[in-house]
Design a protein around this motif. Structure first.
Motif, PDB file in Angstrom:
ATOM      1  N   GLU A 129       0.833  -1.206   0.000  1.00 37.28           N
ATOM      2  CA  GLU A 129       0.000   0.000   0.000  1.00 37.28           C
ATOM      3  C   GLU A 129       0.870   1.259   0.000  1.00 37.28           C
ATOM      4  OE1 GLU A 129      -0.364  -2.602   2.043  1.00 37.28           O
ATOM      5  OE2 GLU A 129      -2.164  -3.441   1.090  1.00 37.28           O
ATOM      6  N   GLN A 130       1.954   1.243   0.763  1.00 42.16           N
ATOM      7  CA  GLN A 130       2.837   2.409   0.807  1.00 42.16           C
ATOM      8  C   GLN A 130       3.550   2.626  -0.527  1.00 42.16           C
ATOM      9  OE1 GLN A 130       5.103   1.020   4.204  1.00 42.16           O
ATOM     10  NE2 GLN A 130       4.192   2.563   5.549  1.00 42.16           N
ATOM     11  N   GLU A 131       4.000   1.530  -1.139  1.00 41.34           N
ATOM     12  CA  GLU A 131       4.674   1.675  -2.426  1.00 41.34           C
ATOM     13  C   GLU A 131       3.695   2.167  -3.492  1.00 41.34           C
ATOM     14  OE1 GLU A 131       7.642  -0.634  -5.546  1.00 41.34           O
ATOM     15  OE2 GLU A 131       6.711  -1.785  -3.917  1.00 41.34           O
ATOM     16  N   MET A 132       2.478   1.638  -3.497  1.00 49.00           N
ATOM     17  CA  MET A 132       1.478   2.101  -4.459  1.00 49.00           C
ATOM     18  C   MET A 132       1.172   3.580  -4.253  1.00 49.00           C
ATOM     19  SD  MET A 132      -0.511   1.734  -7.015  1.00 49.00           S
ATOM     20  CE  MET A 132      -1.216   0.143  -7.482  1.00 49.00           C
ATOM     21  N   GLU A 133       1.100   4.010  -3.010  1.00 48.07           N
ATOM     22  CA  GLU A 133       0.851   5.430  -2.733  1.00 48.07           C
ATOM     23  C   GLU A 133       1.976   6.292  -3.307  1.00 48.07           C
ATOM     24  OE1 GLU A 133       0.115   8.465   1.066  1.00 48.07           O
ATOM     25  OE2 GLU A 133       0.471   6.321   1.410  1.00 48.07           O
ATOM     26  N   MET A 134       3.223   5.854  -3.160  1.00 45.50           N
ATOM     27  CA  MET A 134       4.355   6.598  -3.698  1.00 45.50           C
ATOM     28  C   MET A 134       4.292   6.662  -5.228  1.00 45.50           C
ATOM     29  SD  MET A 134       8.446   5.791  -3.345  1.00 45.50           S
ATOM     30  CE  MET A 134       8.330   4.309  -4.364  1.00 45.50           C
ATOM     31  N   GLU A 170      -0.410  -1.087 -12.759  1.00 46.70           N
ATOM     32  CA  GLU A 170      -1.765  -0.917 -12.237  1.00 46.70           C
ATOM     33  C   GLU A 170      -2.092   0.553 -11.978  1.00 46.70           C
ATOM     34  OE1 GLU A 170      -1.784  -3.501  -8.848  1.00 46.70           O
ATOM     35  OE2 GLU A 170      -1.456  -5.282 -10.098  1.00 46.70           O
ATOM     36  N   ALA A 171      -1.144   1.285 -11.441  1.00 47.69           N
ATOM     37  CA  ALA A 171      -1.386   2.706 -11.170  1.00 47.69           C
ATOM     38  C   ALA A 171      -1.626   3.471 -12.457  1.00 47.69           C
ATOM     39  CB  ALA A 171      -0.211   3.305 -10.404  1.00 47.69           C
ATOM     40  N   GLY A 172      -0.817   3.189 -13.482  1.00 46.76           N
ATOM     41  CA  GLY A 172      -0.998   3.863 -14.761  1.00 46.76           C
ATOM     42  C   GLY A 172      -2.359   3.564 -15.367  1.00 46.76           C
ATOM     43  N   SER A 173      -2.751   2.291 -15.339  1.00 41.88           N
ATOM     44  CA  SER A 173      -4.050   1.900 -15.896  1.00 41.88           C
ATOM     45  C   SER A 173      -5.204   2.535 -15.119  1.00 41.88           C
ATOM     46  CB  SER A 173      -4.205   0.379 -15.870  1.00 41.88           C
ATOM     47  OG  SER A 173      -3.287  -0.242 -16.735  1.00 41.88           O
ATOM     48  N   ASP A 174      -5.101   2.526 -13.793  1.00 45.37           N
ATOM     49  CA  ASP A 174      -6.175   3.074 -12.968  1.00 45.37           C
ATOM     50  C   ASP A 174      -6.371   4.572 -13.213  1.00 45.37           C
ATOM     51  OD1 ASP A 174      -6.514   0.585 -11.899  1.00 45.37           O
ATOM     52  OD2 ASP A 174      -5.485   1.027 -10.014  1.00 45.37           O
TER      53      ASP A 174
END
Length: 314
Positions: A129-134, A170-174
């Motif tokens: 979760e922390q890495e995704m937030e970054m 995933e972040a880019g797609s979202d």
């Protein structure tokens, strides 16, 4: 014990489907200026120290500040001279600390891709979760300050986790759909783009980013003289240009404005750029352009070839 990362297959360089770059170019050249921000006294990470000295670590901090005060403009002018648009490996905190640099990058039509937030804050020890937030923060910050949908990622200070590629895809797609989050610079395994598996099944690739030609590795780690670095760049190019007759190759020159832009080092870099751009059949591209061209024209053939050479298993 793991035998491999599991994100790409063994795929011999010889006899792959031919890559054809625009206008029949043999080599796709991209220059990746790392424009970074380092904190003088960052939060401690138990897995890695930011500085070798206690705070204030003035030698390391101030030479990196030199890069943002002096070096970035010097390199911009040089790349302008040779018609090269940089693909900036960006510590996105720079958008807040030095927006004037971002303005100059955007004026030139350079690409911005994420190199994390600060180069003194690492992926090591972060939860998913922390890495995704970054990662999401870095992508959103680039878009907010430049309007660019971030396509590429290089983990801050090369601090990579087992989840990094999945999370970036995933972040880019979202956030932006297929317009963002589709290439990594964190794999150093090839001289051509290659398919990479990510858990959301997105079309995702590695674009070659060279540690061997990285000026920090060359100067700070291997203690190479500037004139020899210039020779290394030329010889690296010569080999890729020769092999590019058969199938397109990629040459990446990763730079840092506190390394290559020091006055005594610029001439060797300039001579190498003059030599490389003096050849025909060289495509002066950005990382995003290389990735987009490969995904459009070569990705599917690559997957089929990998599957065939692995006995139908991919």
């Amino acid at each position: 014990m793991k035998e491999s990362l599991g994100v790409y297959d063994y795929w011999p360089y010889h006899n792959r489907p031919k890559i054809e770059w625009p206008n029949g170019a043999r080599v796709a050249l991209w220059v990746a200026p790392n424009i970074e921000f380092y904190e003088l006294d960052p939060p401690a990470n138990p897995h890695r120290k930011a500085w070798p000295q206690p705070s204030p670590a003035l030698p390391g901090y101030t030479i990196r500040d030199y890069g943002n005060r002096v070096g970035h403009r010097r390199q911009m002018d040089l790349l302008d001279k040779y018609g090269i648009r940089g693909s900036v490996s960006l510590s996105v905190a720079l958008c807040e600390h030095h927006p004037e640099i971002i303005d100059r990058v955007c004026e030139r039509g350079w690409e911005l891709f994420s190199h994390g937030i600060y180069n003194t804050r690492y992926t090591y020890g972060l939860s998913e979760e922390q890495e995704m937030e970054m990662i999401r923060d870095s992508i959103e910050t680039i878009y907010r300050h430049s309007g660019q949908k971030c396509a590429g990622y290089l983990a801050p200070a090369l601090s990579h986790s087992e989840r990094t590629l999945d999370l970036f895809a995933e972040a880019g797609s979202d956030l932006f759909g297929d317009d963002a989050g589709f290439y990594t610079c964190d794999l150093f395994h090839d001289d051509q783009p290659t398919p990479v598996r990510v858990r959301n099944g997105k079309r995702f690739i590695s674009v070659p980013y060279s540690l061997e030609m990285n000026d920090t590795i060359v100067y700070a780690v291997n203690k190479v003289e500037p004139r020899h670095y210039g020779t290394m760049l030329k010889r690296h190019f010569d080999r890729l240009y020769e092999e590019g007759k058969e199938s397109g190759t990629v040459m990446c020159i990763p730079t840092h404005n506190y390394q290559v832009s020091c006055p005594h080092r610029m001439k060797a870099f300039e001579e190498a750029l003059e030599y490389i751009t003096g050849h025909s059949d060289v495509w002066l591209a950005t990382g995003r352009e290389i990735a987009e061209h490969y995904l459009t024209h070569s990705y599917d053939a690559a997957l089929e070839d990998i599957k065939r050479k692995n006995g139908g298993v991919q």
